[in-house]
Design a protein around this motif. Sequence first.
Motif, PDB file in Angstrom:
ATOM      1  N   SER A   1       2.251 -16.844 -30.532  1.00  0.00           N
ATOM      2  CA  SER A   1       3.470 -17.532 -30.106  1.00  0.00           C
ATOM      3  C   SER A   1       4.650 -16.582 -30.025  1.00  0.00           C
ATOM      4  CB  SER A   1       3.805 -18.659 -31.095  1.00  0.00           C
ATOM      5  OG  SER A   1       2.780 -19.628 -31.124  1.00  0.00           O
ATOM      6  N   PHE A   2       4.600 -15.508 -30.827  1.00  0.00           N
ATOM      7  CA  PHE A   2       5.678 -14.529 -30.833  1.00  0.00           C
ATOM      8  C   PHE A   2       5.411 -13.375 -29.873  1.00  0.00           C
ATOM      9  CE2 PHE A   2       5.696 -15.974 -35.486  1.00  0.00           C
ATOM     10  CZ  PHE A   2       6.471 -17.086 -35.187  1.00  0.00           C
ATOM     11  N   GLY A   3       4.409 -13.537 -28.997  1.00  0.00           N
ATOM     12  CA  GLY A   3       4.168 -12.578 -27.926  1.00  0.00           C
ATOM     13  C   GLY A   3       3.150 -11.499 -28.222  1.00  0.00           C
TER      14      GLY A   3
ATOM     15  N   SER B   1      -5.103 -23.721 -42.523  1.00  0.00           N
ATOM     16  CA  SER B   1      -5.775 -22.460 -42.211  1.00  0.00           C
ATOM     17  C   SER B   1      -4.800 -21.301 -42.176  1.00  0.00           C
ATOM     18  CB  SER B   1      -6.549 -22.505 -40.889  1.00  0.00           C
ATOM     19  OG  SER B   1      -7.034 -21.210 -40.554  1.00  0.00           O
ATOM     20  N   ARG B   2      -4.960 -20.383 -43.116  1.00  0.00           N
ATOM     21  CA  ARG B   2      -4.117 -19.195 -43.165  1.00  0.00           C
ATOM     22  C   ARG B   2      -4.345 -18.335 -41.928  1.00  0.00           C
ATOM     23  NH1 ARG B   2      -4.175 -14.253 -43.439  1.00  0.00           N
ATOM     24  NH2 ARG B   2      -6.437 -14.346 -43.270  1.00  0.00           N
ATOM     25  N   SER B   3      -5.607 -18.094 -41.586  1.00  0.00           N
ATOM     26  CA  SER B   3      -5.897 -17.267 -40.418  1.00  0.00           C
ATOM     27  C   SER B   3      -5.426 -17.941 -39.136  1.00  0.00           C
ATOM     28  CB  SER B   3      -7.389 -16.943 -40.329  1.00  0.00           C
ATOM     29  OG  SER B   3      -8.160 -18.119 -40.207  1.00  0.00           O
ATOM     30  N   GLY B   4      -5.632 -19.255 -39.054  1.00  0.00           N
ATOM     31  CA  GLY B   4      -5.195 -19.976 -37.866  1.00  0.00           C
ATOM     32  C   GLY B   4      -3.684 -19.923 -37.697  1.00  0.00           C
ATOM     33  N   ALA B   5      -2.945 -20.126 -38.788  1.00  0.00           N
ATOM     34  CA  ALA B   5      -1.484 -20.105 -38.728  1.00  0.00           C
ATOM     35  C   ALA B   5      -0.970 -18.732 -38.327  1.00  0.00           C
ATOM     36  CB  ALA B   5      -0.900 -20.519 -40.085  1.00  0.00           C
ATOM     37  N   THR B   6      -1.535 -17.677 -38.924  1.00  0.00           N
ATOM     38  CA  THR B   6      -1.038 -16.333 -38.626  1.00  0.00           C
ATOM     39  C   THR B   6      -1.415 -15.891 -37.217  1.00  0.00           C
ATOM     40  OG1 THR B   6      -2.992 -15.436 -39.763  1.00  0.00           O
ATOM     41  CG2 THR B   6      -0.956 -15.564 -41.027  1.00  0.00           C
ATOM     42  N   ILE B   7      -2.635 -16.193 -36.791  1.00  0.00           N
ATOM     43  CA  ILE B   7      -3.055 -15.794 -35.441  1.00  0.00           C
ATOM     44  C   ILE B   7      -2.268 -16.551 -34.377  1.00  0.00           C
ATOM     45  CG2 ILE B   7      -4.955 -15.802 -33.779  1.00  0.00           C
ATOM     46  CD1 ILE B   7      -6.861 -15.357 -36.159  1.00  0.00           C
ATOM     47  N   MET B   8      -2.185 -17.871 -34.514  1.00  0.00           N
ATOM     48  CA  MET B   8      -1.445 -18.661 -33.529  1.00  0.00           C
ATOM     49  C   MET B   8       0.044 -18.345 -33.572  1.00  0.00           C
ATOM     50  SD  MET B   8      -3.628 -20.335 -31.820  1.00  0.00           S
ATOM     51  CE  MET B   8      -4.906 -19.110 -32.100  1.00  0.00           C
ATOM     52  N   GLY B   9       0.560 -18.109 -34.783  1.00  0.00           N
ATOM     53  CA  GLY B   9       1.964 -17.730 -34.901  1.00  0.00           C
ATOM     54  C   GLY B   9       2.238 -16.414 -34.193  1.00  0.00           C
ATOM     55  N   ALA B  10       1.369 -15.433 -34.435  1.00  0.00           N
ATOM     56  CA  ALA B  10       1.538 -14.118 -33.799  1.00  0.00           C
ATOM     57  C   ALA B  10       1.489 -14.236 -32.281  1.00  0.00           C
ATOM     58  CB  ALA B  10       0.459 -13.159 -34.295  1.00  0.00           C
TER      59      ALA B  10
ATOM     60  N   LEU C   1      -4.804 -25.655 -29.501  1.00  0.00           N
ATOM     61  CA  LEU C   1      -4.957 -25.927 -28.075  1.00  0.00           C
ATOM     62  C   LEU C   1      -3.635 -25.729 -27.334  1.00  0.00           C
ATOM     63  CD1 LEU C   1      -7.227 -29.118 -28.177  1.00  0.00           C
ATOM     64  CD2 LEU C   1      -7.897 -26.798 -27.531  1.00  0.00           C
ATOM     65  N   ILE C   2      -2.528 -26.137 -27.970  1.00  0.00           N
ATOM     66  CA  ILE C   2      -1.220 -25.994 -27.340  1.00  0.00           C
ATOM     67  C   ILE C   2      -0.841 -24.521 -27.215  1.00  0.00           C
ATOM     68  CG2 ILE C   2       1.247 -26.433 -27.640  1.00  0.00           C
ATOM     69  CD1 ILE C   2       0.481 -29.103 -28.959  1.00  0.00           C
ATOM     70  N   VAL C   3      -1.030 -23.768 -28.300  1.00  0.00           N
ATOM     71  CA  VAL C   3      -0.669 -22.348 -28.282  1.00  0.00           C
ATOM     72  C   VAL C   3      -1.526 -21.583 -27.280  1.00  0.00           C
ATOM     73  CG1 VAL C   3      -0.626 -20.213 -29.638  1.00  0.00           C
ATOM     74  CG2 VAL C   3       0.211 -22.347 -30.641  1.00  0.00           C
ATOM     75  N   GLU C   4      -2.821 -21.871 -27.257  1.00  0.00           N
ATOM     76  CA  GLU C   4      -3.719 -21.198 -26.317  1.00  0.00           C
ATOM     77  C   GLU C   4      -3.265 -21.412 -24.869  1.00  0.00           C
ATOM     78  OE1 GLU C   4      -5.923 -18.734 -27.118  1.00  0.00           O
ATOM     79  OE2 GLU C   4      -7.787 -19.835 -26.780  1.00  0.00           O
ATOM     80  N   ARG C   5      -2.750 -22.588 -24.586  1.00  0.00           N
ATOM     81  CA  ARG C   5      -2.355 -22.907 -23.215  1.00  0.00           C
ATOM     82  C   ARG C   5      -0.984 -22.335 -22.858  1.00  0.00           C
ATOM     83  NH1 ARG C   5      -3.675 -26.480 -19.188  1.00  0.00           N
ATOM     84  NH2 ARG C   5      -5.443 -27.193 -20.421  1.00  0.00           N
ATOM     85  N   LEU C   6      -0.054 -22.325 -23.817  1.00  0.00           N
ATOM     86  CA  LEU C   6       1.336 -22.022 -23.490  1.00  0.00           C
ATOM     87  C   LEU C   6       1.799 -20.619 -23.886  1.00  0.00           C
ATOM     88  CD1 LEU C   6       3.048 -25.403 -24.503  1.00  0.00           C
ATOM     89  CD2 LEU C   6       2.220 -24.690 -22.251  1.00  0.00           C
ATOM     90  N   ALA C   7       1.110 -19.986 -24.862  1.00  0.00           N
ATOM     91  CA  ALA C   7       1.596 -18.696 -25.367  1.00  0.00           C
ATOM     92  C   ALA C   7       1.524 -17.610 -24.302  1.00  0.00           C
ATOM     93  CB  ALA C   7       0.786 -18.286 -26.594  1.00  0.00           C
ATOM     94  N   LYS C   8       2.592 -16.826 -24.202  1.00  0.00           N
ATOM     95  CA  LYS C   8       2.640 -15.679 -23.294  1.00  0.00           C
ATOM     96  C   LYS C   8       2.650 -14.421 -24.146  1.00  0.00           C
ATOM     97  CE  LYS C   8       5.167 -18.212 -19.711  1.00  0.00           C
ATOM     98  NZ  LYS C   8       6.385 -18.276 -18.871  1.00  0.00           N
ATOM     99  N   THR C   9       1.586 -13.628 -24.048  1.00  0.00           N
ATOM    100  CA  THR C   9       1.439 -12.482 -24.940  1.00  0.00           C
ATOM    101  C   THR C   9       1.452 -11.168 -24.165  1.00  0.00           C
ATOM    102  OG1 THR C   9      -0.989 -12.542 -24.817  1.00  0.00           O
ATOM    103  CG2 THR C   9       0.056 -13.881 -26.526  1.00  0.00           C
ATOM    104  N   ASP C  10       1.814 -10.103 -24.885  1.00  0.00           N
ATOM    105  CA  ASP C  10       1.795  -8.752 -24.344  1.00  0.00           C
ATOM    106  C   ASP C  10       0.869  -7.889 -25.196  1.00  0.00           C
ATOM    107  OD1 ASP C  10       3.778  -9.279 -22.356  1.00  0.00           O
ATOM    108  OD2 ASP C  10       5.321  -9.143 -23.910  1.00  0.00           O
ATOM    109  N   ASN C  11       0.393  -6.806 -24.631  1.00  0.00           N
ATOM    110  CA  ASN C  11      -0.443  -5.868 -25.375  1.00  0.00           C
ATOM    111  C   ASN C  11       0.441  -5.069 -26.331  1.00  0.00           C
ATOM    112  OD1 ASN C  11      -2.392  -4.210 -26.341  1.00  0.00           O
ATOM    113  ND2 ASN C  11      -2.888  -3.238 -24.397  1.00  0.00           N
TER     114      ASN C  11
END
Length: 265
Positions: A174-176, A163-172, A125-135
Motif C-alpha cells: 500500500s505504501f508503494g 496476520s503479522r505477515s499479511g499486515a506487513t506485506i499488504m501495508g508495504a 483482495l482490495i490491496v491486490e487490486r488497488l495498490a500501485k507499487t514500484d521496484n
Amino acid sequence: MDIVTAIILGIVEGVTEFLPVSSTGHLILATELLGFRAEDWAIFNIAIQPGAILAIVALYWRTFLAVAKGLLSWEANSVAFVRNLLLAFFPAVILGLAFGDQIDALLENAVVVAWALIAGGIAILIVERLAKTDNVLGISGVSIGQSIKIGLVQCIAMIPGVSRSGATIMGAMSFGIDRRTAADFSFFLALPTLSGATVLQLYKHRDMVTAGDLELIAIGALVSFVVALIVVKAFMAVVTRYGFGPFAWYRIVAGSAALVWLKTR
C-alpha cells in the motif's frame, strides 16, 4: 496426548507463520478443534515461534552474513537494512508493553480470530487490486517513512487472526513497495518481532512454565522449523505466479467455516 498436540501445533505454526493467514489465529482455532481451552496453550503457541524464526535464518544466512560484514565497515546498504527493520520493530515494542494484558485476553477468543480472518481476506483482495507499487530494490531501498508506517501497520496484527505477515506485506504494498521486497521485509521483520514477543511472554509467565512445558515447547519449535523451511520456498513460488489472492480467499472461507463451527459446537 500433549506431545501429539505439540507436534500438530508445531506443524500449524510452521505452515502459517510466514503466510498471510495468521499463525496465531490458526493455533487458537487448532487448539479449540483439538478440544483444549485456547488459554491453556496460549503461552506455548507463542513460545514455539523461534522455530519458524530459525527457518528464516537458515534460508537467508547469506544475506545475514553480508549485512553483518557490511556493518563492520559501516556500508550504507547494510546500515539502511538494519535501520529500516529496527524502525519497523519499535512500534510493536511500545504497544506490546503498553497493552500486553489486553492483547493476552484476545489470545483466548476464537470468535475474534474468525472475524479477523474474514476481514483480512477482504483487505488483501482490495490491496491486490488497488495498490500501485514500484521496484524498491531490496529492504535497504525502503525509506525511513515507509519503514515506520510498516511498523505501525504490523501492530494491527496484535489482534489474533489479522496476520503479522499479511499486515506487513499488504501495508508495504500500500505504501508503494513491490511484492517481493514487501515479502522479504516481512520475513526479516519477523526475527525481532517474534523473538521479542516470545521472550516477553515467557518472562511474564515464567512461574507457570514447568520443565515438561519446556520439553513440549522444544518439540513444537523443532517441528515448526522443519515445516517453515519448506513452506517459505513454496510461498514465494505461489506469490510470484498467482499473487496473494489464493490466501485471501482461503482466509474468507476458513473464517466463515470457523464462525459456523463455533456457533454450532
